[in-house]
Design a protein around this motif. Structure first.
Motif, PDB file in Angstrom:
ATOM      1  N   GLU A  40       4.159   0.603  14.063  1.00  0.00           N
ATOM      2  CA  GLU A  40       3.287   0.528  12.886  1.00  0.00           C
ATOM      3  C   GLU A  40       2.227  -0.557  13.030  1.00  0.00           C
ATOM      4  O   GLU A  40       1.495  -0.836  12.078  1.00  0.00           O
ATOM      5  CB  GLU A  40       4.135   0.290  11.626  1.00  0.00           C
ATOM      6  N   PHE A  41       2.124  -1.138  14.222  1.00  0.00           N
ATOM      7  CA  PHE A  41       1.196  -2.261  14.401  1.00  0.00           C
ATOM      8  C   PHE A  41      -0.252  -1.859  14.148  1.00  0.00           C
ATOM      9  O   PHE A  41      -1.023  -2.629  13.570  1.00  0.00           O
ATOM     10  CB  PHE A  41       1.338  -2.848  15.806  1.00  0.00           C
ATOM     11  N   ASP A  42      -0.653  -0.658  14.555  1.00  0.00           N
ATOM     12  CA  ASP A  42      -2.040  -0.248  14.352  1.00  0.00           C
ATOM     13  C   ASP A  42      -2.397  -0.253  12.862  1.00  0.00           C
ATOM     14  O   ASP A  42      -3.530  -0.592  12.496  1.00  0.00           O
ATOM     15  CB  ASP A  42      -2.292   1.130  14.947  1.00  0.00           C
ATOM     16  N   THR A  43      -1.449   0.119  12.018  1.00  0.00           N
ATOM     17  CA  THR A  43      -1.681   0.081  10.567  1.00  0.00           C
ATOM     18  C   THR A  43      -1.857  -1.352  10.088  1.00  0.00           C
ATOM     19  O   THR A  43      -2.761  -1.653   9.297  1.00  0.00           O
ATOM     20  CB  THR A  43      -0.504   0.739   9.829  1.00  0.00           C
TER      21      THR A  43
ATOM     22  N   GLU B 287      -8.264  -5.812   9.562  1.00  0.00           N
ATOM     23  CA  GLU B 287      -9.674  -5.556   9.865  1.00  0.00           C
ATOM     24  C   GLU B 287     -10.473  -5.209   8.612  1.00  0.00           C
ATOM     25  O   GLU B 287     -11.696  -5.419   8.580  1.00  0.00           O
ATOM     26  CB  GLU B 287      -9.785  -4.419  10.885  1.00  0.00           C
ATOM     27  N   ARG B 288      -9.808  -4.712   7.583  1.00  0.00           N
ATOM     28  CA  ARG B 288     -10.512  -4.296   6.364  1.00  0.00           C
ATOM     29  C   ARG B 288     -10.961  -5.464   5.497  1.00  0.00           C
ATOM     30  O   ARG B 288     -11.891  -5.316   4.696  1.00  0.00           O
ATOM     31  CB  ARG B 288      -9.597  -3.382   5.534  1.00  0.00           C
ATOM     32  N   PHE B 289     -10.291  -6.609   5.630  1.00  0.00           N
ATOM     33  CA  PHE B 289     -10.534  -7.719   4.708  1.00  0.00           C
ATOM     34  C   PHE B 289     -10.816  -8.999   5.483  1.00  0.00           C
ATOM     35  O   PHE B 289     -10.037  -9.392   6.354  1.00  0.00           O
ATOM     36  CB  PHE B 289      -9.319  -7.935   3.803  1.00  0.00           C
ATOM     37  N   ALA B 290     -11.894  -9.666   5.143  1.00  0.00           N
ATOM     38  CA  ALA B 290     -12.267 -10.898   5.841  1.00  0.00           C
ATOM     39  C   ALA B 290     -11.194 -11.968   5.718  1.00  0.00           C
ATOM     40  O   ALA B 290     -10.997 -12.764   6.643  1.00  0.00           O
ATOM     41  CB  ALA B 290     -13.594 -11.421   5.295  1.00  0.00           C
ATOM     42  N   ALA B 291     -10.476 -12.006   4.606  1.00  0.00           N
ATOM     43  CA  ALA B 291      -9.502 -13.067   4.354  1.00  0.00           C
ATOM     44  C   ALA B 291      -8.121 -12.775   4.929  1.00  0.00           C
ATOM     45  O   ALA B 291      -7.231 -13.622   4.851  1.00  0.00           O
ATOM     46  CB  ALA B 291      -9.372 -13.318   2.849  1.00  0.00           C
ATOM     47  N   VAL B 292      -7.915 -11.583   5.495  1.00  0.00           N
ATOM     48  CA  VAL B 292      -6.581 -11.149   5.921  1.00  0.00           C
ATOM     49  C   VAL B 292      -6.482 -11.158   7.443  1.00  0.00           C
ATOM     50  O   VAL B 292      -7.361 -10.665   8.154  1.00  0.00           O
ATOM     51  CB  VAL B 292      -6.255  -9.748   5.379  1.00  0.00           C
ATOM     52  N   TYR B 293      -5.366 -11.720   7.933  1.00  0.00           N
ATOM     53  CA  TYR B 293      -5.041 -11.740   9.349  1.00  0.00           C
ATOM     54  C   TYR B 293      -3.662 -11.112   9.518  1.00  0.00           C
ATOM     55  O   TYR B 293      -3.031 -10.720   8.530  1.00  0.00           O
ATOM     56  CB  TYR B 293      -5.101 -13.171   9.889  1.00  0.00           C
ATOM     57  N   CYS B 294      -3.186 -10.971  10.759  1.00  0.00           N
ATOM     58  CA  CYS B 294      -1.919 -10.276  10.964  1.00  0.00           C
ATOM     59  C   CYS B 294      -1.159 -10.857  12.142  1.00  0.00           C
ATOM     60  O   CYS B 294      -1.685 -11.665  12.917  1.00  0.00           O
ATOM     61  CB  CYS B 294      -2.141  -8.774  11.158  1.00  0.00           C
ATOM     62  N   SER B 295       0.082 -10.424  12.250  1.00  0.00           N
ATOM     63  CA  SER B 295       0.931 -10.779  13.390  1.00  0.00           C
ATOM     64  C   SER B 295       1.267  -9.514  14.162  1.00  0.00           C
ATOM     65  O   SER B 295       0.946  -8.396  13.741  1.00  0.00           O
ATOM     66  CB  SER B 295       2.219 -11.448  12.903  1.00  0.00           C
TER      67      SER B 295
ATOM     68  N   THR C  93      -0.662 -10.741   6.985  1.00  0.00           N
ATOM     69  CA  THR C  93       0.204  -9.585   6.789  1.00  0.00           C
ATOM     70  C   THR C  93       1.007  -9.370   8.075  1.00  0.00           C
ATOM     71  O   THR C  93       0.471  -9.426   9.176  1.00  0.00           O
ATOM     72  CB  THR C  93      -0.601  -8.341   6.367  1.00  0.00           C
ATOM     73  N   ILE C  94       2.301  -9.163   7.917  1.00  0.00           N
ATOM     74  CA  ILE C  94       3.268  -9.332   9.003  1.00  0.00           C
ATOM     75  C   ILE C  94       3.741  -8.003   9.572  1.00  0.00           C
ATOM     76  O   ILE C  94       4.104  -7.086   8.833  1.00  0.00           O
ATOM     77  CB  ILE C  94       4.468 -10.153   8.516  1.00  0.00           C
ATOM     78  N   SER C  95       3.780  -7.948  10.899  1.00  0.00           N
ATOM     79  CA  SER C  95       4.275  -6.770  11.622  1.00  0.00           C
ATOM     80  C   SER C  95       5.798  -6.779  11.672  1.00  0.00           C
ATOM     81  O   SER C  95       6.405  -7.816  11.941  1.00  0.00           O
ATOM     82  CB  SER C  95       3.716  -6.781  13.041  1.00  0.00           C
ATOM     83  N   THR C  96       6.408  -5.623  11.420  1.00  0.00           N
ATOM     84  CA  THR C  96       7.853  -5.475  11.555  1.00  0.00           C
ATOM     85  C   THR C  96       8.249  -4.413  12.584  1.00  0.00           C
ATOM     86  O   THR C  96       9.399  -4.357  12.998  1.00  0.00           O
ATOM     87  CB  THR C  96       8.509  -5.122  10.207  1.00  0.00           C
ATOM     88  N   LYS C  97       7.290  -3.576  12.987  1.00  0.00           N
ATOM     89  CA  LYS C  97       7.532  -2.544  14.002  1.00  0.00           C
ATOM     90  C   LYS C  97       6.282  -2.410  14.868  1.00  0.00           C
ATOM     91  O   LYS C  97       5.169  -2.348  14.335  1.00  0.00           O
ATOM     92  CB  LYS C  97       7.798  -1.171  13.366  1.00  0.00           C
ATOM     93  N   LEU C  98       6.464  -2.313  16.179  1.00  0.00           N
ATOM     94  CA  LEU C  98       5.307  -2.056  17.031  1.00  0.00           C
ATOM     95  C   LEU C  98       4.727  -0.672  16.767  1.00  0.00           C
ATOM     96  O   LEU C  98       3.518  -0.464  16.911  1.00  0.00           O
ATOM     97  CB  LEU C  98       5.680  -2.191  18.504  1.00  0.00           C
TER      98      LEU C  98
ATOM     99  N   GLU D  72       0.840  -1.207   0.000  1.00  0.00           N
ATOM    100  CA  GLU D  72       0.000   0.000   0.000  1.00  0.00           C
ATOM    101  C   GLU D  72       0.866   1.244   0.000  1.00  0.00           C
ATOM    102  O   GLU D  72       0.557   2.227  -0.683  1.00  0.00           O
ATOM    103  CB  GLU D  72      -0.924  -0.017   1.211  1.00  0.00           C
ATOM    104  N   ARG D  73       1.967   1.210   0.741  1.00  0.00           N
ATOM    105  CA  ARG D  73       2.876   2.349   0.802  1.00  0.00           C
ATOM    106  C   ARG D  73       3.487   2.649  -0.570  1.00  0.00           C
ATOM    107  O   ARG D  73       3.812   3.794  -0.881  1.00  0.00           O
ATOM    108  CB  ARG D  73       3.986   2.051   1.820  1.00  0.00           C
TER     109      ARG D  73
END
Length: 261
Positions: free
Chosen positions: A43-46, A52-60, A36-41, A13-14
């Motif tokens: 930026e975690f909210d992003t 949260e925007r996509f039913a098929a997408v989860y995160c770490s 979709t993977i977190s690399t910085k706390l 997206e960036r």
């Protein structure tokens, strides 16, 4: 159905991609779940917002070893406090990177151990990055496993058989990205052939490492099908068998992600 077990949708997206189009292309290619993977706390909210925007997408939730010097985690509660959200399904990515050494090794190791503690307490899988740090990665995983088991995966695996074997012995999975399709990756392919099918996952690590025949382009989750095709060839199974096995493996490891009905 395939699963892209490790991608960086925030990076896409960036760089100007429409995530609605990226996710749609993935789903049209048969990719039913994405993490979709977190690399910085910081930026975690992003990251969580994308999930949260996509039913098929989860995160770490986690801090990449490159960021350990500035944002390294020493108290696992900083991770655990973010794990209750239904879309947060893994801890990381964490681990060791001695190739770039953007952060001091000691900071990377401390953060790695804190992530392991969070994985152990939460039961969520640890997502491990390992580059040019096989010996220390093995040592830390074995030491920490002796203190109490925790689930996990070596993501974008590019290491040798020693790390693969050590990971398998503590119950970890091995996840493969586009590197396994590269012409000069025969040593990696030989290691992969020794990994049981029931312990393999597939990922893109997009926007990096686009697989052949997309190499040189910006990677995206839809391209996971090309890596899966090469994996099926290596494991001497059909593309459907590979998809079925790696997807079942994903839901076994990332047990917080609901399987489709």
């Amino acid at each position: 159905m395939l699963v892209d077990s490790h991608c960086h949708l925030d990076y896409l997206e960036r760089e100007g991609d429409s995530l609605e189009e990226v996710v749609t292309r993935a789903q049209r290619a048969g990719v039913g779940r994405l993490v979709t993977i977190s690399t910085k706390l910081s930026e975690f909210d992003t990251i969580r917002g994308i999930a949260e925007r996509f039913a098929a997408v989860y995160c770490s939730v986690g801090v990449h070893p490159h960021e350990a010097g500035e944002e390294g985690v020493e108290d696992p509660q900083n991770l655990l406090s973010r794990c209750a959200h239904p879309k947060v399904v893994g801890i990381g990515e964490t681990g060791l990177d001695y190739f770039y050494e953007h952060s001091p090794r000691e900071a990377q190791q401390r953060s790695f151990r804190a992530h392991i503690a969070a994985a152990r307490e939460s039961g969520l899988p640890l997502i491990v990055h390992a580059r040019d740090a096989d010996a220390d990665t093995v040592a830390i995983l074995q030491e920490e496993h002796a203190r109490g088991a925790f689930p996990g995966v070596i993501h974008c695996f590019t290491a040798g058989p020693e790390l693969a074997q050590a990971a398998l012995e503590i119950g970890f999975y091995i996840s493969l990205a586009g590197v396994v399709t590269f012409k000069k990756a025969e040593a990696l392919r030989e290691t992969v052939r020794q990994v049981p099918l029931e312990r393999l996952l597939v990922e893109t690590d997009s926007p990096y490492l686009a697989p052949v025949p997309k190499r040189g382009k910006r990677n995206e989750p839809a391209y996971v099908v090309h890596t899966a095709e090469k994996m099926a060839e290596l494991m001497d199974v059909s593309a459907d068998e590979l998809a079925e096995a790696t997807t079942a493996n994903f839901f076994r490891l990332f047990s917080k992600v609901p399987a489709p009905q």
